[in-house]
Design a protein around this motif. Structure first.
Motif, PDB file in Angstrom:
ATOM      1  N   GLU A 136       0.861  -1.194   0.000  1.00 35.66           N
ATOM      2  CA  GLU A 136       0.000   0.000   0.000  1.00 35.66           C
ATOM      3  C   GLU A 136       0.887   1.231   0.000  1.00 35.66           C
ATOM      4  O   GLU A 136       1.752   1.383   0.856  1.00 35.66           O
ATOM      5  N   SER A 139      -1.523   6.777  -1.291  1.00 33.75           N
ATOM      6  CA  SER A 139      -2.642   7.025  -0.378  1.00 33.75           C
ATOM      7  C   SER A 139      -2.895   8.486  -0.017  1.00 33.75           C
ATOM      8  O   SER A 139      -2.912   8.837   1.165  1.00 33.75           O
ATOM      9  N   GLU A 275     -10.417   4.554   2.490  1.00 30.09           N
ATOM     10  CA  GLU A 275     -11.030   4.397   3.806  1.00 30.09           C
ATOM     11  C   GLU A 275     -12.530   4.138   3.687  1.00 30.09           C
ATOM     12  O   GLU A 275     -13.119   3.436   4.505  1.00 30.09           O
ATOM     13  N   TYR A 326     -10.103   6.778  11.692  1.00 33.75           N
ATOM     14  CA  TYR A 326      -8.931   6.353  10.906  1.00 33.75           C
ATOM     15  C   TYR A 326      -8.348   5.026  11.403  1.00 33.75           C
ATOM     16  O   TYR A 326      -8.167   4.087  10.628  1.00 33.75           O
TER      17      TYR A 326
END
Ligand code: ARG
Length: 589
Positions: A136, A139, A275, A326
Protein backbone atom coordinates in the motif's frame (compact mmCIF):
# COMPACT_ATOMS: atom_id res chain seq x y z
CA UNK A 1 20.61 -20.55 -18.00
CA UNK A 2 23.74 -18.62 -18.77
CA UNK A 3 26.33 -21.13 -19.87
CA UNK A 4 29.68 -20.80 -18.24
CA UNK A 5 33.04 -21.94 -19.45
CA UNK A 6 34.44 -22.15 -15.94
CA UNK A 7 35.19 -25.39 -14.10
CA UNK A 8 32.21 -26.74 -12.20
CA UNK A 9 31.73 -25.92 -8.54
CA UNK A 10 29.96 -27.57 -5.63
CA UNK A 11 26.50 -26.13 -4.90
CA UNK A 12 25.97 -23.78 -1.98
CA UNK A 13 22.44 -23.18 -0.79
CA UNK A 14 21.11 -19.71 -1.43
CA UNK A 15 23.44 -19.14 -4.35
CA UNK A 16 22.81 -19.35 -8.07
CA UNK A 17 25.80 -18.76 -10.33
CA UNK A 18 23.59 -19.04 -13.39
CA UNK A 19 21.79 -15.80 -12.50
CA UNK A 20 24.28 -14.18 -10.18
CA UNK A 21 27.65 -14.44 -11.85
CA UNK A 22 29.75 -13.42 -8.84
CA UNK A 23 28.32 -16.31 -6.81
CA UNK A 24 30.59 -18.60 -8.82
CA UNK A 25 33.67 -16.65 -7.79
CA UNK A 26 32.53 -16.50 -4.18
CA UNK A 27 31.98 -20.25 -4.07
CA UNK A 28 35.42 -20.85 -5.45
CA UNK A 29 36.90 -18.61 -2.76
CA UNK A 30 34.86 -20.36 -0.09
CA UNK A 31 36.10 -23.70 -1.33
CA UNK A 32 39.71 -22.58 -1.08
CA UNK A 33 39.07 -21.47 2.50
CA UNK A 34 37.16 -24.52 3.65
CA UNK A 35 39.62 -26.92 2.02
CA UNK A 36 42.46 -25.29 3.89
CA UNK A 37 40.68 -24.77 7.17
CA UNK A 38 38.92 -28.03 7.94
CA UNK A 39 36.51 -28.63 9.71
CA UNK A 40 35.11 -25.36 8.39
CA UNK A 41 32.30 -26.23 5.97
CA UNK A 42 31.83 -24.75 2.52
CA UNK A 43 28.63 -23.01 3.67
CA UNK A 44 30.35 -21.46 6.70
CA UNK A 45 33.23 -20.27 4.58
CA UNK A 46 30.84 -18.84 1.98
CA UNK A 47 29.08 -16.71 4.58
CA UNK A 48 32.45 -15.13 5.33
CA UNK A 49 33.22 -13.97 1.79
CA UNK A 50 32.53 -10.22 1.62
CA UNK A 51 33.10 -7.55 -0.97
CA UNK A 52 36.52 -6.03 -0.52
CA UNK A 53 37.35 -2.43 0.17
CA UNK A 54 38.92 -0.26 -2.47
CA UNK A 55 41.05 -2.20 -4.93
CA UNK A 56 40.23 -5.63 -3.54
CA UNK A 57 37.56 -7.82 -5.10
CA UNK A 58 36.67 -10.02 -2.13
CA UNK A 59 37.85 -10.19 1.45
CA UNK A 60 37.54 -12.76 4.19
CA UNK A 61 37.84 -11.71 7.83
CA UNK A 62 39.40 -14.73 9.51
CA UNK A 63 38.31 -14.15 13.14
CA UNK A 64 34.66 -14.50 12.18
CA UNK A 65 35.10 -18.26 11.74
CA UNK A 66 35.88 -18.63 15.46
CA UNK A 67 38.47 -21.31 14.82
CA UNK A 68 40.92 -22.22 17.59
CA UNK A 69 44.03 -21.02 15.73
CA UNK A 70 45.23 -17.43 15.38
CA UNK A 71 44.50 -15.52 12.13
CA UNK A 72 48.17 -15.62 11.14
CA UNK A 73 48.25 -19.38 11.34
CA UNK A 74 44.98 -19.68 9.45
CA UNK A 75 46.17 -17.32 6.74
CA UNK A 76 49.34 -19.32 6.36
CA UNK A 77 47.35 -22.50 5.73
CA UNK A 78 45.17 -20.83 3.13
CA UNK A 79 48.13 -19.34 1.34
CA UNK A 80 50.10 -22.58 1.31
CA UNK A 81 47.12 -24.34 -0.17
CA UNK A 82 46.42 -21.67 -2.77
CA UNK A 83 46.84 -22.18 -6.46
CA UNK A 84 45.80 -19.56 -8.96
CA UNK A 85 43.04 -20.78 -11.26
CA UNK A 86 40.33 -19.52 -13.60
CA UNK A 87 38.50 -17.94 -10.69
CA UNK A 88 41.12 -16.37 -8.50
CA UNK A 89 44.34 -14.84 -9.73
CA UNK A 90 46.00 -13.98 -6.44
CA UNK A 91 45.55 -13.69 -2.71
CA UNK A 92 47.06 -11.45 -0.10
CA UNK A 93 47.27 -11.76 3.66
CA UNK A 94 46.77 -8.58 5.66
CA UNK A 95 46.50 -8.99 9.45
CA UNK A 96 43.07 -10.50 10.12
CA UNK A 97 42.11 -10.48 6.48
CA UNK A 98 42.76 -12.36 3.28
CA UNK A 99 42.05 -10.47 0.08
CA UNK A 100 41.22 -12.19 -3.19
CA UNK A 101 41.81 -10.81 -6.64
CA UNK A 102 39.68 -12.45 -9.32
CA UNK A 103 40.97 -13.67 -12.63
CA UNK A 104 40.26 -10.70 -14.86
CA UNK A 105 39.62 -12.61 -18.06
CA UNK A 106 37.06 -14.88 -16.39
CA UNK A 107 35.46 -11.99 -14.56
CA UNK A 108 34.96 -9.90 -17.68
CA UNK A 109 33.94 -12.75 -19.94
CA UNK A 110 31.56 -14.43 -17.50
CA UNK A 111 29.88 -11.18 -16.51
CA UNK A 112 29.32 -9.86 -20.00
CA UNK A 113 28.18 -13.28 -21.20
CA UNK A 114 25.65 -13.60 -18.43
CA UNK A 115 24.25 -10.13 -19.06
CA UNK A 116 23.93 -10.92 -22.73
CA UNK A 117 22.38 -14.36 -22.22
CA UNK A 118 19.85 -13.29 -19.64
CA UNK A 119 18.95 -10.00 -21.30
CA UNK A 120 16.25 -8.17 -19.33
CA UNK A 121 16.25 -11.04 -16.83
CA UNK A 122 19.74 -10.13 -15.64
CA UNK A 123 19.59 -9.08 -12.00
CA UNK A 124 16.26 -10.67 -11.21
CA UNK A 125 15.88 -13.74 -9.03
CA UNK A 126 13.17 -16.17 -8.01
CA UNK A 127 13.50 -16.04 -4.24
CA UNK A 128 9.91 -14.88 -3.78
CA UNK A 129 8.35 -17.45 -6.10
CA UNK A 130 4.85 -18.47 -5.03
CA UNK A 131 4.56 -15.65 -2.51
CA UNK A 132 2.21 -12.71 -2.56
CA UNK A 133 2.85 -9.24 -1.22
CA UNK A 134 0.35 -6.44 -0.96
CA UNK A 135 2.01 -3.04 -1.02
CA UNK A 136 0.00 0.00 0.00
CA UNK A 137 1.49 3.33 -1.02
CA UNK A 138 0.79 6.92 -2.07
CA UNK A 139 -2.64 7.03 -0.38
CA UNK A 140 -3.40 10.74 -0.70
CA UNK A 141 -6.50 12.36 0.74
CA UNK A 142 -9.19 13.47 -1.60
CA UNK A 143 -9.91 17.16 -1.13
CA UNK A 144 -6.80 17.77 0.91
CA UNK A 145 -3.42 18.54 -0.55
CA UNK A 146 -1.20 15.92 -2.14
CA UNK A 147 1.85 16.85 -0.15
CA UNK A 148 5.45 15.81 -0.55
CA UNK A 149 4.87 13.13 2.05
CA UNK A 150 2.48 11.45 -0.38
CA UNK A 151 4.99 11.92 -3.17
CA UNK A 152 7.65 10.11 -1.13
CA UNK A 153 5.27 7.27 -0.39
CA UNK A 154 4.50 7.08 -4.11
CA UNK A 155 8.15 7.01 -5.16
CA UNK A 156 9.30 4.54 -2.52
CA UNK A 157 6.23 2.35 -2.96
CA UNK A 158 6.67 2.11 -6.72
CA UNK A 159 10.29 1.16 -6.16
CA UNK A 160 9.34 -1.57 -3.68
CA UNK A 161 6.74 -2.96 -6.06
CA UNK A 162 9.45 -3.24 -8.73
CA UNK A 163 11.93 -4.86 -6.36
CA UNK A 164 9.48 -7.49 -5.15
CA UNK A 165 8.54 -8.29 -8.73
CA UNK A 166 12.21 -8.57 -9.63
CA UNK A 167 12.54 -11.11 -6.83
CA UNK A 168 9.72 -13.26 -8.11
CA UNK A 169 6.92 -12.15 -5.79
CA UNK A 170 3.38 -11.64 -6.93
CA UNK A 171 2.77 -7.97 -6.16
CA UNK A 172 -0.51 -6.18 -5.61
CA UNK A 173 -0.11 -2.39 -5.57
CA UNK A 174 -2.81 -0.66 -3.59
CA UNK A 175 -3.70 2.98 -3.20
CA UNK A 176 -5.65 3.57 0.01
CA UNK A 177 -7.32 6.90 -0.53
CA UNK A 178 -8.25 9.18 2.31
CA UNK A 179 -11.79 9.38 1.03
CA UNK A 180 -13.78 9.10 4.24
CA UNK A 181 -14.07 10.82 7.56
CA UNK A 182 -15.70 13.87 9.14
CA UNK A 183 -13.95 16.17 6.68
CA UNK A 184 -16.27 14.87 3.97
CA UNK A 185 -19.22 16.12 5.96
CA UNK A 186 -17.45 19.45 6.02
CA UNK A 187 -16.85 19.45 2.28
CA UNK A 188 -20.46 18.50 1.65
CA UNK A 189 -21.58 21.53 3.64
CA UNK A 190 -19.03 23.63 1.79
CA UNK A 191 -20.11 22.27 -1.57
CA UNK A 192 -23.64 23.49 -1.03
CA UNK A 193 -22.21 26.96 -0.53
CA UNK A 194 -19.28 27.13 -2.93
CA UNK A 195 -19.54 24.16 -5.26
CA UNK A 196 -19.64 24.38 -9.04
CA UNK A 197 -20.17 21.45 -11.39
CA UNK A 198 -18.11 23.17 -14.03
CA UNK A 199 -15.09 23.67 -11.79
CA UNK A 200 -15.45 20.14 -10.51
CA UNK A 201 -15.33 18.68 -14.00
CA UNK A 202 -12.35 20.84 -14.88
CA UNK A 203 -10.17 19.85 -11.94
CA UNK A 204 -11.92 17.97 -9.18
CA UNK A 205 -8.89 17.79 -6.89
CA UNK A 206 -8.28 21.50 -6.99
CA UNK A 207 -11.92 22.49 -6.68
CA UNK A 208 -12.55 20.25 -3.68
CA UNK A 209 -9.41 21.53 -2.05
CA UNK A 210 -10.53 25.14 -2.54
CA UNK A 211 -13.89 24.34 -1.00
CA UNK A 212 -12.21 22.60 1.88
CA UNK A 213 -10.07 25.63 2.61
CA UNK A 214 -13.03 28.02 2.44
CA UNK A 215 -15.36 26.00 4.60
CA UNK A 216 -12.64 25.46 7.17
CA UNK A 217 -12.35 29.20 7.46
CA UNK A 218 -16.12 29.51 7.87
CA UNK A 219 -16.03 26.86 10.55
CA UNK A 220 -13.57 28.89 12.56
CA UNK A 221 -16.07 31.73 12.85
CA UNK A 222 -19.22 29.68 13.06
CA UNK A 223 -19.31 26.54 15.26
CA UNK A 224 -22.62 25.57 13.61
CA UNK A 225 -20.72 24.55 10.49
CA UNK A 226 -18.96 21.74 12.30
CA UNK A 227 -22.18 20.50 13.80
CA UNK A 228 -23.76 20.44 10.35
CA UNK A 229 -20.74 18.63 9.00
CA UNK A 230 -20.85 15.96 11.70
CA UNK A 231 -24.54 15.40 11.02
CA UNK A 232 -23.84 15.06 7.33
CA UNK A 233 -21.05 12.55 7.86
CA UNK A 234 -23.33 10.56 10.16
CA UNK A 235 -25.76 10.28 7.25
CA UNK A 236 -22.96 9.15 4.99
CA UNK A 237 -21.93 6.48 7.44
CA UNK A 238 -25.52 5.31 7.64
CA UNK A 239 -25.47 4.82 3.89
CA UNK A 240 -27.99 7.57 3.13
CA UNK A 241 -27.98 7.61 -0.65
CA UNK A 242 -28.78 11.32 -0.96
CA UNK A 243 -25.79 12.15 1.23
CA UNK A 244 -23.50 9.86 -0.77
CA UNK A 245 -24.35 10.96 -4.28
CA UNK A 246 -22.02 13.93 -4.57
CA UNK A 247 -19.25 12.26 -2.65
CA UNK A 248 -19.26 9.38 -5.10
CA UNK A 249 -18.74 11.73 -8.02
CA UNK A 250 -15.94 13.59 -6.22
CA UNK A 251 -14.15 10.37 -5.57
CA UNK A 252 -14.47 9.13 -9.11
CA UNK A 253 -13.24 12.36 -10.67
CA UNK A 254 -10.35 12.61 -8.25
CA UNK A 255 -9.21 9.06 -8.95
CA UNK A 256 -9.34 9.73 -12.68
CA UNK A 257 -7.17 12.77 -12.29
CA UNK A 258 -4.70 11.02 -10.04
CA UNK A 259 -4.45 8.15 -12.46
CA UNK A 260 -3.21 10.36 -15.26
CA UNK A 261 -0.67 11.94 -12.94
CA UNK A 262 0.59 8.60 -11.65
CA UNK A 263 0.91 7.57 -15.25
CA UNK A 264 3.29 10.43 -15.90
CA UNK A 265 5.30 9.31 -12.90
CA UNK A 266 5.42 5.78 -14.29
CA UNK A 267 3.51 4.53 -11.25
CA UNK A 268 0.58 2.10 -11.49
CA UNK A 269 -1.89 0.67 -9.04
CA UNK A 270 -3.70 -2.62 -9.29
CA UNK A 271 -6.33 -1.51 -6.82
CA UNK A 272 -7.71 1.86 -5.83
CA UNK A 273 -9.35 1.37 -2.51
CA UNK A 274 -9.79 3.81 0.33
CA UNK A 275 -11.03 4.40 3.81
CA UNK A 276 -14.58 4.52 2.48
CA UNK A 277 -14.26 0.99 1.19
CA UNK A 278 -13.70 -0.59 4.58
CA UNK A 279 -16.98 -2.30 5.35
CA UNK A 280 -19.01 -1.41 8.39
CA UNK A 281 -19.15 -5.09 9.16
CA UNK A 282 -15.37 -5.49 9.38
CA UNK A 283 -15.23 -2.54 11.72
CA UNK A 284 -18.05 -3.86 13.90
CA UNK A 285 -16.54 -7.35 13.90
CA UNK A 286 -13.22 -5.94 15.00
CA UNK A 287 -14.78 -4.04 17.87
CA UNK A 288 -16.81 -7.08 18.91
CA UNK A 289 -13.72 -9.25 18.90
CA UNK A 290 -11.76 -6.70 20.91
CA UNK A 291 -14.66 -6.53 23.37
CA UNK A 292 -14.86 -10.27 23.75
CA UNK A 293 -11.16 -10.46 24.37
CA UNK A 294 -11.53 -7.90 27.13
CA UNK A 295 -9.30 -5.41 25.38
CA UNK A 296 -11.74 -2.50 25.24
CA UNK A 297 -12.18 0.21 27.83
CA UNK A 298 -14.98 2.72 27.97
CA UNK A 299 -14.08 6.34 28.25
CA UNK A 300 -16.94 8.84 28.42
CA UNK A 301 -18.83 6.98 25.77
CA UNK A 302 -15.83 6.45 23.51
CA UNK A 303 -14.17 3.06 23.25
CA UNK A 304 -10.45 2.61 23.50
CA UNK A 305 -7.76 -0.05 23.66
CA UNK A 306 -5.21 0.50 26.37
CA UNK A 307 -1.75 -0.02 24.89
CA UNK A 308 0.21 1.65 27.66
CA UNK A 309 1.84 -1.66 28.53
CA UNK A 310 3.53 -1.44 25.14
CA UNK A 311 4.30 2.26 25.47
CA UNK A 312 1.80 2.98 22.73
CA UNK A 313 -0.69 5.03 24.72
CA UNK A 314 -4.41 4.60 24.48
CA UNK A 315 -5.93 4.03 21.08
CA UNK A 316 -9.49 5.25 20.54
CA UNK A 317 -11.33 2.83 18.27
CA UNK A 318 -14.81 4.32 18.35
CA UNK A 319 -15.97 7.87 18.94
CA UNK A 320 -18.73 8.94 21.26
CA UNK A 321 -21.13 9.54 18.38
CA UNK A 322 -20.42 6.05 17.10
CA UNK A 323 -18.73 7.09 13.87
CA UNK A 324 -15.67 5.19 12.82
CA UNK A 325 -12.20 6.63 12.81
CA UNK A 326 -8.93 6.35 10.91
CA UNK A 327 -7.43 3.77 13.26
CA UNK A 328 -10.44 1.48 13.26
CA UNK A 329 -10.67 1.62 9.51
CA UNK A 330 -7.07 0.44 9.34
CA UNK A 331 -7.84 -2.43 11.71
CA UNK A 332 -10.93 -3.54 9.83
CA UNK A 333 -9.26 -2.86 6.49
CA UNK A 334 -6.28 -5.09 7.23
CA UNK A 335 -8.56 -8.00 8.16
CA UNK A 336 -10.56 -7.49 4.98
CA UNK A 337 -7.43 -7.47 2.87
CA UNK A 338 -6.26 -10.70 4.41
CA UNK A 339 -9.58 -12.36 3.68
CA UNK A 340 -9.47 -11.11 0.13
CA UNK A 341 -5.85 -11.65 -0.84
CA UNK A 342 -4.39 -14.14 1.64
CA UNK A 343 -1.11 -12.27 1.35
CA UNK A 344 2.19 -13.63 2.63
CA UNK A 345 3.28 -10.12 3.46
CA UNK A 346 1.65 -6.69 3.53
CA UNK A 347 3.71 -3.52 3.38
CA UNK A 348 2.46 -0.06 4.32
CA UNK A 349 4.56 2.81 2.97
CA UNK A 350 3.62 5.59 5.38
CA UNK A 351 5.51 8.63 6.70
CA UNK A 352 7.36 8.32 10.01
CA UNK A 353 5.01 11.00 11.33
CA UNK A 354 2.49 8.21 11.59
CA UNK A 355 4.82 5.75 13.35
CA UNK A 356 2.61 5.76 16.45
CA UNK A 357 -0.58 5.24 14.48
CA UNK A 358 0.91 2.31 12.58
CA UNK A 359 2.46 0.77 15.69
CA UNK A 360 -0.94 1.02 17.37
CA UNK A 361 -2.92 -0.71 14.71
CA UNK A 362 -0.24 -3.37 14.18
CA UNK A 363 -0.31 -4.02 17.94
CA UNK A 364 -4.08 -4.18 18.11
CA UNK A 365 -4.12 -6.72 15.26
CA UNK A 366 -1.50 -8.75 17.08
CA UNK A 367 -3.53 -8.65 20.31
CA UNK A 368 -6.52 -9.84 18.32
CA UNK A 369 -4.35 -12.89 17.59
CA UNK A 370 -4.56 -12.75 13.83
CA UNK A 371 -1.78 -15.11 12.73
CA UNK A 372 -1.00 -12.86 9.74
CA UNK A 373 -0.42 -9.81 11.98
CA UNK A 374 3.27 -10.70 12.07
CA UNK A 375 3.43 -10.41 8.29
CA UNK A 376 2.75 -6.69 8.33
CA UNK A 377 5.63 -4.36 7.62
CA UNK A 378 5.77 -0.60 8.01
CA UNK A 379 8.19 1.06 5.58
CA UNK A 380 8.51 4.59 6.90
CA UNK A 381 10.35 7.68 5.73
CA UNK A 382 11.36 11.15 6.91
CA UNK A 383 10.05 14.59 6.13
CA UNK A 384 10.64 16.70 3.08
CA UNK A 385 11.22 20.30 3.99
CA UNK A 386 10.75 23.48 2.10
CA UNK A 387 8.98 22.44 -1.01
CA UNK A 388 7.41 25.32 -2.84
CA UNK A 389 7.34 26.38 -6.45
CA UNK A 390 9.03 29.59 -7.37
CA UNK A 391 5.65 31.22 -6.98
CA UNK A 392 4.53 29.79 -3.69
CA UNK A 393 3.58 26.65 -1.84
CA UNK A 394 2.96 23.47 -3.69
CA UNK A 395 -0.12 21.52 -2.80
CA UNK A 396 -0.83 19.46 -5.88
CA UNK A 397 1.05 16.70 -7.57
CA UNK A 398 0.58 18.21 -11.02
CA UNK A 399 2.28 21.40 -9.80
CA UNK A 400 5.33 19.42 -8.78
CA UNK A 401 5.53 17.67 -12.13
CA UNK A 402 4.93 20.88 -14.03
CA UNK A 403 7.51 22.86 -12.12
CA UNK A 404 10.16 20.15 -12.51
CA UNK A 405 9.48 20.02 -16.21
CA UNK A 406 9.61 23.81 -16.63
CA UNK A 407 12.92 24.11 -14.83
CA UNK A 408 14.41 21.36 -16.98
CA UNK A 409 13.00 22.85 -20.13
CA UNK A 410 14.65 26.19 -19.34
CA UNK A 411 17.92 24.40 -18.62
CA UNK A 412 17.82 22.57 -21.91
CA UNK A 413 17.10 25.72 -23.87
CA UNK A 414 20.32 27.25 -22.64
CA UNK A 415 22.19 25.05 -25.08
CA UNK A 416 20.45 25.88 -28.31
CA UNK A 417 22.28 23.50 -30.55
CA UNK A 418 21.68 20.49 -28.35
CA UNK A 419 18.13 21.56 -27.68
CA UNK A 420 17.31 21.63 -31.36
CA UNK A 421 18.58 18.08 -31.76
CA UNK A 422 16.12 16.69 -29.23
CA UNK A 423 13.11 15.22 -30.96
CA UNK A 424 10.52 15.66 -28.26
CA UNK A 425 11.67 18.35 -25.83
CA UNK A 426 8.34 18.28 -23.97
CA UNK A 427 8.52 14.61 -23.12
CA UNK A 428 12.27 14.78 -22.50
CA UNK A 429 12.13 17.73 -20.13
CA UNK A 430 9.29 16.16 -18.19
CA UNK A 431 11.13 12.87 -17.82
CA UNK A 432 14.31 14.70 -16.80
CA UNK A 433 12.40 16.71 -14.23
CA UNK A 434 10.70 13.67 -12.78
CA UNK A 435 14.00 11.81 -12.68
CA UNK A 436 15.47 14.73 -10.75
CA UNK A 437 12.66 14.65 -8.20
CA UNK A 438 12.86 10.89 -7.80
CA UNK A 439 16.62 10.68 -7.47
CA UNK A 440 16.72 13.44 -4.89
CA UNK A 441 14.07 11.57 -2.95
CA UNK A 442 15.80 8.20 -3.06
CA UNK A 443 19.43 9.22 -2.67
CA UNK A 444 19.67 8.98 1.11
CA UNK A 445 18.31 6.52 3.63
CA UNK A 446 14.52 6.69 3.77
CA UNK A 447 14.37 7.79 7.37
CA UNK A 448 16.39 10.95 6.77
CA UNK A 449 14.62 14.26 6.29
CA UNK A 450 15.76 16.27 3.31
CA UNK A 451 15.34 19.72 1.85
CA UNK A 452 13.52 19.99 -1.42
CA UNK A 453 15.90 21.93 -3.64
CA UNK A 454 14.97 22.56 -7.25
CA UNK A 455 18.38 23.85 -8.30
CA UNK A 456 20.33 21.01 -6.85
CA UNK A 457 18.06 18.20 -7.96
CA UNK A 458 17.76 19.44 -11.52
CA UNK A 459 21.41 20.26 -12.09
CA UNK A 460 23.43 18.22 -14.59
CA UNK A 461 26.35 18.20 -12.21
CA UNK A 462 26.81 16.07 -9.16
CA UNK A 463 24.84 12.95 -8.37
CA UNK A 464 21.52 14.09 -9.76
CA UNK A 465 18.74 12.62 -11.84
CA UNK A 466 19.67 14.54 -14.98
CA UNK A 467 23.29 13.37 -14.62
CA UNK A 468 22.09 9.77 -14.51
CA UNK A 469 19.96 10.26 -17.60
CA UNK A 470 22.94 11.88 -19.28
CA UNK A 471 25.11 8.85 -18.50
CA UNK A 472 22.51 6.61 -20.08
CA UNK A 473 22.03 8.81 -23.13
CA UNK A 474 25.74 8.81 -23.73
CA UNK A 475 25.86 5.02 -23.64
CA UNK A 476 22.84 4.82 -25.92
CA UNK A 477 24.58 7.03 -28.45
CA UNK A 478 27.57 4.72 -29.00
CA UNK A 479 25.55 2.36 -31.13
CA UNK A 480 24.16 5.22 -33.20
CA UNK A 481 27.60 6.66 -33.73
CA UNK A 482 29.23 3.36 -34.68
CA UNK A 483 26.73 1.57 -36.89
CA UNK A 484 29.54 -0.28 -38.69
CA UNK A 485 30.07 -2.38 -35.57
CA UNK A 486 26.48 -3.53 -35.34
CA UNK A 487 25.07 -6.03 -34.96
CA UNK A 488 27.82 -7.50 -32.85
CA UNK A 489 28.91 -11.02 -33.85
CA UNK A 490 28.12 -14.00 -31.67
CA UNK A 491 29.51 -13.06 -28.28
CA UNK A 492 31.74 -16.12 -28.06
CA UNK A 493 33.60 -14.78 -31.08
CA UNK A 494 34.41 -11.48 -29.47
CA UNK A 495 37.95 -11.32 -28.21
CA UNK A 496 37.71 -9.76 -24.79
CA UNK A 497 41.46 -10.00 -24.15
CA UNK A 498 41.81 -6.38 -25.15
CA UNK A 499 39.42 -5.33 -22.40
CA UNK A 500 41.23 -7.16 -19.66
CA UNK A 501 44.22 -4.89 -19.85
CA UNK A 502 42.15 -1.86 -18.92
CA UNK A 503 41.53 -1.27 -15.22
CA UNK A 504 38.56 0.89 -16.18
CA UNK A 505 36.96 -1.90 -18.16
CA UNK A 506 37.63 -4.34 -15.34
CA UNK A 507 36.03 -2.03 -12.82
CA UNK A 508 32.93 -1.67 -14.97
CA UNK A 509 32.66 -5.43 -15.41
CA UNK A 510 32.98 -6.03 -11.69
CA UNK A 511 30.29 -3.45 -10.89
CA UNK A 512 27.99 -4.99 -13.48
CA UNK A 513 28.55 -8.32 -11.79
CA UNK A 514 27.34 -6.92 -8.46
CA UNK A 515 23.94 -5.90 -9.79
CA UNK A 516 22.09 -9.11 -8.80
CA UNK A 517 23.33 -8.51 -5.24
CA UNK A 518 22.15 -4.90 -5.36
CA UNK A 519 18.63 -6.15 -6.11
CA UNK A 520 18.75 -8.73 -3.30
CA UNK A 521 19.96 -6.16 -0.81
CA UNK A 522 17.17 -3.77 -1.81
CA UNK A 523 14.65 -6.49 -1.02
CA UNK A 524 16.16 -7.00 2.41
CA UNK A 525 16.55 -3.35 3.39
CA UNK A 526 13.65 -1.77 1.52
CA UNK A 527 16.09 1.04 0.78
CA UNK A 528 16.18 2.61 -2.68
CA UNK A 529 19.40 4.43 -1.81
CA UNK A 530 21.52 1.31 -2.40
CA UNK A 531 20.28 1.12 -5.97
CA UNK A 532 20.85 4.85 -6.48
CA UNK A 533 24.40 4.48 -5.20
CA UNK A 534 24.97 1.59 -7.58
CA UNK A 535 23.68 3.60 -10.55
CA UNK A 536 26.01 6.48 -9.74
CA UNK A 537 29.05 4.27 -9.13
CA UNK A 538 28.45 2.64 -12.48
CA UNK A 539 27.98 6.01 -14.19
CA UNK A 540 31.20 7.32 -12.68
CA UNK A 541 33.14 4.21 -13.70
CA UNK A 542 31.84 4.58 -17.24
CA UNK A 543 32.68 8.24 -17.37
CA UNK A 544 36.26 7.47 -16.24
CA UNK A 545 36.56 4.92 -19.00
CA UNK A 546 35.53 7.17 -21.89
CA UNK A 547 38.98 8.52 -22.61
CA UNK A 548 40.91 5.28 -22.59
CA UNK A 549 38.33 2.72 -23.62
CA UNK A 550 37.45 4.34 -26.92
CA UNK A 551 35.12 2.94 -29.56
CA UNK A 552 34.78 5.66 -32.16
CA UNK A 553 37.84 5.85 -34.34
CA UNK A 554 39.35 2.62 -33.02
CA UNK A 555 40.80 0.98 -36.11
CA UNK A 556 41.34 -2.45 -34.61
CA UNK A 557 37.89 -3.91 -35.20
CA UNK A 558 38.40 -6.64 -32.57
CA UNK A 559 39.13 -4.04 -29.96
CA UNK A 560 36.26 -1.82 -31.02
CA UNK A 561 33.81 -4.71 -30.85
CA UNK A 562 34.91 -5.81 -27.41
CA UNK A 563 34.54 -2.27 -26.13
CA UNK A 564 31.19 -1.90 -27.76
CA UNK A 565 30.06 -5.05 -26.00
CA UNK A 566 31.23 -3.65 -22.67
CA UNK A 567 29.33 -0.40 -23.15
CA UNK A 568 26.21 -2.15 -24.35
CA UNK A 569 26.25 -4.31 -21.26
CA UNK A 570 26.76 -1.24 -19.12
CA UNK A 571 23.84 0.48 -20.77
CA UNK A 572 21.56 -2.51 -20.24
CA UNK A 573 22.38 -2.77 -16.56
CA UNK A 574 22.26 0.96 -15.93
CA UNK A 575 18.84 1.04 -17.61
CA UNK A 576 17.68 -1.90 -15.50
CA UNK A 577 18.71 -0.16 -12.30
CA UNK A 578 16.92 3.01 -13.40
CA UNK A 579 13.75 1.09 -14.21
CA UNK A 580 13.91 -0.51 -10.81
CA UNK A 581 13.78 3.03 -9.45
CA UNK A 582 10.69 3.62 -11.67
CA UNK A 583 12.71 5.91 -13.94
CA UNK A 584 12.38 5.63 -17.72
CA UNK A 585 15.87 5.78 -19.26
CA UNK A 586 16.10 8.32 -22.08
CA UNK A 587 17.64 7.57 -25.46
CA UNK A 588 18.43 11.19 -26.27
CA UNK A 589 18.37 14.51 -24.51
N1 ARG B 1 -4.32 9.13 3.74
C1 ARG B 1 -3.39 9.12 4.83
C2 ARG B 1 -2.72 10.48 4.99
O1 ARG B 1 -2.64 11.21 4.04
C3 ARG B 1 -2.31 8.11 4.65
C4 ARG B 1 -2.83 6.69 4.65
C5 ARG B 1 -1.80 5.73 5.06
N2 ARG B 1 -2.25 4.38 5.05
C6 ARG B 1 -2.94 3.81 6.03
N3 ARG B 1 -3.30 2.55 5.87
N4 ARG B 1 -3.20 4.41 7.15
O2 ARG B 1 -2.27 10.82 6.05
Amino acid sequence: MASSSLPSLPPVSGTDPSSSVLDAFRISIAKKISDALEPLTLEQAYAGVDYGKKGEDFTVALPRFRLPEKPDALAKKVIENFQADDFVASIKHDKNFIHFQLNTTSLVRETLTQIHTLGPQYGVNTSGKGQKVLIEYSSPNIAKSFHVGHLRSTIIGAFLANVYKACGWEVISTNYLGDWGTQFGLIAVGYEKYGSQEELQKDAIKHLFDIYVKINKDAEDDPEVKVEAAKFFRRMEDGDESALKNWREWRELSVKKYETEYDRLNVHFDVYTGESQVGQKSIDDAITRLNEMGLIEDHEGAKLVNLEKYKLGKAVVRKKDGTSIYLTRDIGGAAERYEKYKFDKMIYVISSQQDLHVAQFFKVLELMEFPWAKSLVHVNYGLVQGMSTRKGTVVFLNQIIKEAKTVMHEQMQKNEEKYNAVEDPEMTSEELGITGVKIQDMSAKRINNYNFNWDRMLSFEGDTGPYLQYAHVRLASIGRKNPHLLPLPSRSEIDIATLTTSTHAREIAFLLGTYPDVVKTALKTHEPSGVVTFAFRLSHAISSAWETVVVKGEEDIEKARARMWLYESARDVLAASMRLLSITPLERM
